[in-house]
Design a protein around this motif. Structure first.
Motif, PDB file in Angstrom:
ATOM      1  N   ALA A 138     -10.271  87.525   1.892  1.00 53.27           N
ATOM      2  CA  ALA A 138     -11.122  87.992   0.352  1.00 53.27           C
ATOM      3  C   ALA A 138     -11.582  86.696  -0.174  1.00 53.27           C
ATOM      4  CB  ALA A 138     -10.285  88.585  -0.396  1.00 53.27           C
ATOM      5  N   ALA A 139     -10.501  85.629  -0.287  1.00 53.53           N
ATOM      6  CA  ALA A 139     -10.846  84.260  -0.488  1.00 53.53           C
ATOM      7  C   ALA A 139     -11.725  83.531   0.127  1.00 53.53           C
ATOM      8  CB  ALA A 139      -9.536  83.486  -0.942  1.00 53.53           C
ATOM      9  N   ALA A 140     -11.397  83.486   1.424  1.00 56.50           N
ATOM     10  CA  ALA A 140     -12.521  82.814   2.390  1.00 56.50           C
ATOM     11  C   ALA A 140     -13.776  83.353   2.479  1.00 56.50           C
ATOM     12  CB  ALA A 140     -11.711  82.750   3.828  1.00 56.50           C
ATOM     13  N   SER A 141     -13.879  84.848   2.171  1.00 58.33           N
ATOM     14  CA  SER A 141     -15.193  85.391   2.121  1.00 58.33           C
ATOM     15  C   SER A 141     -15.974  84.887   0.863  1.00 58.33           C
ATOM     16  CB  SER A 141     -15.124  86.997   2.098  1.00 58.33           C
ATOM     17  OG  SER A 141     -14.630  87.297   3.500  1.00 58.33           O
ATOM     18  N   ALA A 142     -15.080  84.790  -0.030  1.00 57.57           N
ATOM     19  CA  ALA A 142     -15.953  84.205  -1.531  1.00 57.57           C
ATOM     20  C   ALA A 142     -16.079  83.011  -1.631  1.00 57.57           C
ATOM     21  CB  ALA A 142     -14.708  84.364  -2.732  1.00 57.57           C
ATOM     22  N   VAL A 143     -15.538  82.132  -0.635  1.00 54.41           N
ATOM     23  CA  VAL A 143     -15.782  80.561  -0.286  1.00 54.41           C
ATOM     24  C   VAL A 143     -17.229  80.686   0.456  1.00 54.41           C
ATOM     25  CG1 VAL A 143     -15.440  78.372   0.846  1.00 54.41           C
ATOM     26  CG2 VAL A 143     -13.634  79.544  -0.713  1.00 54.41           C
ATOM     27  N   ALA A 144     -17.243  81.410   1.383  1.00 51.90           N
ATOM     28  CA  ALA A 144     -18.412  81.306   2.413  1.00 51.90           C
ATOM     29  C   ALA A 144     -19.482  82.056   1.376  1.00 51.90           C
ATOM     30  CB  ALA A 144     -18.348  82.355   3.479  1.00 51.90           C
ATOM     31  N   MET A 145     -19.641  82.948   0.636  1.00 55.81           N
ATOM     32  CA  MET A 145     -20.574  83.563  -0.076  1.00 55.81           C
ATOM     33  C   MET A 145     -20.863  82.311  -1.192  1.00 55.81           C
ATOM     34  SD  MET A 145     -22.573  85.719  -1.053  1.00 55.81           S
ATOM     35  CE  MET A 145     -22.221  87.254   0.001  1.00 55.81           C
ATOM     36  N   GLY A 146     -19.874  81.676  -1.702  1.00 55.28           N
ATOM     37  CA  GLY A 146     -20.095  80.858  -2.664  1.00 55.28           C
ATOM     38  C   GLY A 146     -21.019  79.597  -1.842  1.00 55.28           C
ATOM     39  N   ASN A 147     -20.792  79.114  -0.744  1.00 60.30           N
ATOM     40  CA  ASN A 147     -21.692  78.144  -0.027  1.00 60.30           C
ATOM     41  C   ASN A 147     -22.975  78.817   0.090  1.00 60.30           C
ATOM     42  OD1 ASN A 147     -19.473  76.288   0.109  1.00 60.30           O
ATOM     43  ND2 ASN A 147     -18.970  76.830   2.085  1.00 60.30           N
ATOM     44  N   THR A 148     -23.073  79.923   0.375  1.00 58.60           N
ATOM     45  CA  THR A 148     -24.509  80.566   0.689  1.00 58.60           C
ATOM     46  C   THR A 148     -25.306  80.706  -0.574  1.00 58.60           C
ATOM     47  OG1 THR A 148     -23.427  81.981   2.500  1.00 58.60           O
ATOM     48  CG2 THR A 148     -25.570  82.636   1.347  1.00 58.60           C
ATOM     49  N   VAL A 149     -24.703  80.980  -1.739  1.00 65.25           N
ATOM     50  CA  VAL A 149     -25.375  80.930  -2.934  1.00 65.25           C
ATOM     51  C   VAL A 149     -25.781  79.355  -3.381  1.00 65.25           C
ATOM     52  CG1 VAL A 149     -24.786  80.983  -5.524  1.00 65.25           C
ATOM     53  CG2 VAL A 149     -24.199  82.919  -4.065  1.00 65.25           C
ATOM     54  N   TRP A 150     -24.918  78.477  -3.029  1.00 63.48           N
ATOM     55  CA  TRP A 150     -25.241  76.917  -3.143  1.00 63.48           C
ATOM     56  C   TRP A 150     -26.453  76.635  -2.483  1.00 63.48           C
ATOM     57  CZ3 TRP A 150     -23.526  72.895  -6.387  1.00 63.48           C
ATOM     58  CH2 TRP A 150     -24.060  72.002  -6.094  1.00 63.48           C
ATOM     59  N   VAL A 151     -26.714  77.014  -1.143  1.00 61.17           N
ATOM     60  CA  VAL A 151     -27.723  76.912  -0.557  1.00 61.17           C
ATOM     61  C   VAL A 151     -28.909  77.249  -0.980  1.00 61.17           C
ATOM     62  CG1 VAL A 151     -28.657  76.767   1.739  1.00 61.17           C
ATOM     63  CG2 VAL A 151     -26.511  76.256   1.702  1.00 61.17           C
ATOM     64  N   VAL A 152     -29.148  78.863  -1.261  1.00 57.50           N
ATOM     65  CA  VAL A 152     -30.164  79.155  -1.812  1.00 57.50           C
ATOM     66  C   VAL A 152     -30.412  78.555  -3.217  1.00 57.50           C
ATOM     67  CG1 VAL A 152     -30.833  81.689  -2.841  1.00 57.50           C
ATOM     68  CG2 VAL A 152     -29.410  81.486  -0.692  1.00 57.50           C
ATOM     69  N   ALA A 153     -29.460  78.521  -4.118  1.00 53.94           N
ATOM     70  CA  ALA A 153     -29.719  77.717  -5.441  1.00 53.94           C
ATOM     71  C   ALA A 153     -30.493  76.290  -5.084  1.00 53.94           C
ATOM     72  CB  ALA A 153     -28.621  77.732  -6.292  1.00 53.94           C
ATOM     73  N   SER A 154     -29.915  75.638  -4.137  1.00 52.50           N
ATOM     74  CA  SER A 154     -30.573  74.156  -3.979  1.00 52.50           C
ATOM     75  C   SER A 154     -31.951  74.404  -3.537  1.00 52.50           C
ATOM     76  CB  SER A 154     -29.739  73.349  -3.113  1.00 52.50           C
ATOM     77  OG  SER A 154     -28.428  73.220  -3.520  1.00 52.50           O
ATOM     78  N   LEU A 155     -32.152  75.167  -2.553  1.00 53.31           N
ATOM     79  CA  LEU A 155     -33.542  75.465  -2.090  1.00 53.31           C
ATOM     80  C   LEU A 155     -34.474  75.996  -3.123  1.00 53.31           C
ATOM     81  CD1 LEU A 155     -32.624  76.758   1.482  1.00 53.31           C
ATOM     82  CD2 LEU A 155     -33.113  74.439   0.704  1.00 53.31           C
ATOM     83  N   ALA A 156     -33.986  76.657  -3.874  1.00 52.37           N
ATOM     84  CA  ALA A 156     -34.861  77.266  -5.065  1.00 52.37           C
ATOM     85  C   ALA A 156     -35.185  76.062  -6.144  1.00 52.37           C
ATOM     86  CB  ALA A 156     -34.179  78.207  -5.878  1.00 52.37           C
ATOM     87  N   ALA A 157     -34.067  75.189  -6.255  1.00 57.93           N
ATOM     88  CA  ALA A 157     -34.302  73.997  -7.177  1.00 57.93           C
ATOM     89  C   ALA A 157     -35.276  73.150  -6.728  1.00 57.93           C
ATOM     90  CB  ALA A 157     -33.028  73.622  -7.627  1.00 57.93           C
ATOM     91  N   LEU A 158     -35.173  72.902  -5.371  1.00 60.52           N
ATOM     92  CA  LEU A 158     -36.040  72.163  -4.594  1.00 60.52           C
ATOM     93  C   LEU A 158     -37.563  72.568  -4.620  1.00 60.52           C
ATOM     94  CD1 LEU A 158     -33.990  70.769  -1.652  1.00 60.52           C
ATOM     95  CD2 LEU A 158     -34.731  69.336  -3.290  1.00 60.52           C
ATOM     96  N   SER A 159     -37.764  73.786  -4.386  1.00 64.26           N
ATOM     97  CA  SER A 159     -38.963  74.463  -4.037  1.00 64.26           C
ATOM     98  C   SER A 159     -39.855  74.360  -5.616  1.00 64.26           C
ATOM     99  CB  SER A 159     -38.975  75.799  -3.659  1.00 64.26           C
ATOM    100  OG  SER A 159     -38.448  76.733  -4.465  1.00 64.26           O
ATOM    101  N   THR A 160     -39.179  74.409  -6.627  1.00 67.76           N
ATOM    102  CA  THR A 160     -39.664  74.457  -8.066  1.00 67.76           C
ATOM    103  C   THR A 160     -39.905  73.193  -8.614  1.00 67.76           C
ATOM    104  OG1 THR A 160     -37.712  74.864  -9.267  1.00 67.76           O
ATOM    105  CG2 THR A 160     -38.787  76.973  -8.445  1.00 67.76           C
ATOM    106  N   GLY A 161     -39.053  72.151  -8.090  1.00 64.84           N
ATOM    107  CA  GLY A 161     -39.167  70.942  -8.602  1.00 64.84           C
ATOM    108  C   GLY A 161     -38.363  70.657  -9.832  1.00 64.84           C
ATOM    109  N   ALA A 162     -37.561  71.608 -10.221  1.00 63.51           N
ATOM    110  CA  ALA A 162     -36.821  71.760 -11.360  1.00 63.51           C
ATOM    111  C   ALA A 162     -35.829  70.632 -11.712  1.00 63.51           C
ATOM    112  CB  ALA A 162     -35.996  73.131 -11.536  1.00 63.51           C
ATOM    113  N   LEU A 163     -35.420  69.902 -10.746  1.00 62.06           N
ATOM    114  CA  LEU A 163     -34.564  68.814 -11.074  1.00 62.06           C
ATOM    115  C   LEU A 163     -35.407  67.461 -11.193  1.00 62.06           C
ATOM    116  CD1 LEU A 163     -31.413  69.864  -8.894  1.00 62.06           C
ATOM    117  CD2 LEU A 163     -31.711  70.061 -11.236  1.00 62.06           C
ATOM    118  N   GLY A 164     -36.622  67.329 -10.672  1.00 61.90           N
ATOM    119  CA  GLY A 164     -37.216  66.293 -11.065  1.00 61.90           C
ATOM    120  C   GLY A 164     -36.691  65.083 -10.004  1.00 61.90           C
TER     121      GLY A 164
END
Length: 139
Positions: free
Chosen positions: A82-108
């Protein structure tokens, strides 16, 4: 008869628990080191990456704590699924959030910052993929 490196590598990737543990431990080392770098180098990274120093410090604190938590998950025997699944999911969320921030230019970010963020997303995505594979093979 000695075992060759290719056969050790193939056995590592065949055994789900070993693959899962290795991917968690590598993730922990890379993530914690990255977080500490963000904390220690917030000002130079602001100039190089275009990332506001305050945002960099927040990211650094998060990554350091997350990396240490991943280390705890990777050290348990057997690995808590369960903990390892949470880590894998957290990593997936990080990737999606990073790509969203990149595509919107939110971080400049500067061009170097964009390249860094893409490389970081690929690395984190690779850890997530290995973790999911390790989870699947260790059923």
């Amino acid at each position: 008869m000695t075992t060759t490196a290719p056969s050790r590598l193939s056995s590592l990737f065949a055994a789900g628990e070993n693959l899962l543990r290795l991917s968690l431990r590598l993730d922990a080392v890379v993530t914690t080191a990255n977080g500490l770098a963000y904390l220690a180098l917030a000002q130079p990274l602001e100039r190089l990456l275009g990332l506001d120093a305050g945002v960099g410090l927040a990211i650094g604190a998060f990554l350091t704590a997350y990396g240490l938590a991943v280390a705890v998950v990777g050290r348990s025997a057997p690995v808590n699924r369960a903990a390892a699944s949470a880590v894998a999911m957290g990593n997936t969320v990080w990737v999606v959030a990073s790509l969203a921030a990149l595509s919107t230019g939110a971080l400049g970010l500067t061009t170097v910052g964009v390249v860094w963020a893409v490389m970081q997303s690929v690395t984190v995505g690779g850890f997530a993929a290995l973790q999911y594979l390790g989870l699947r093979r260790s059923r």
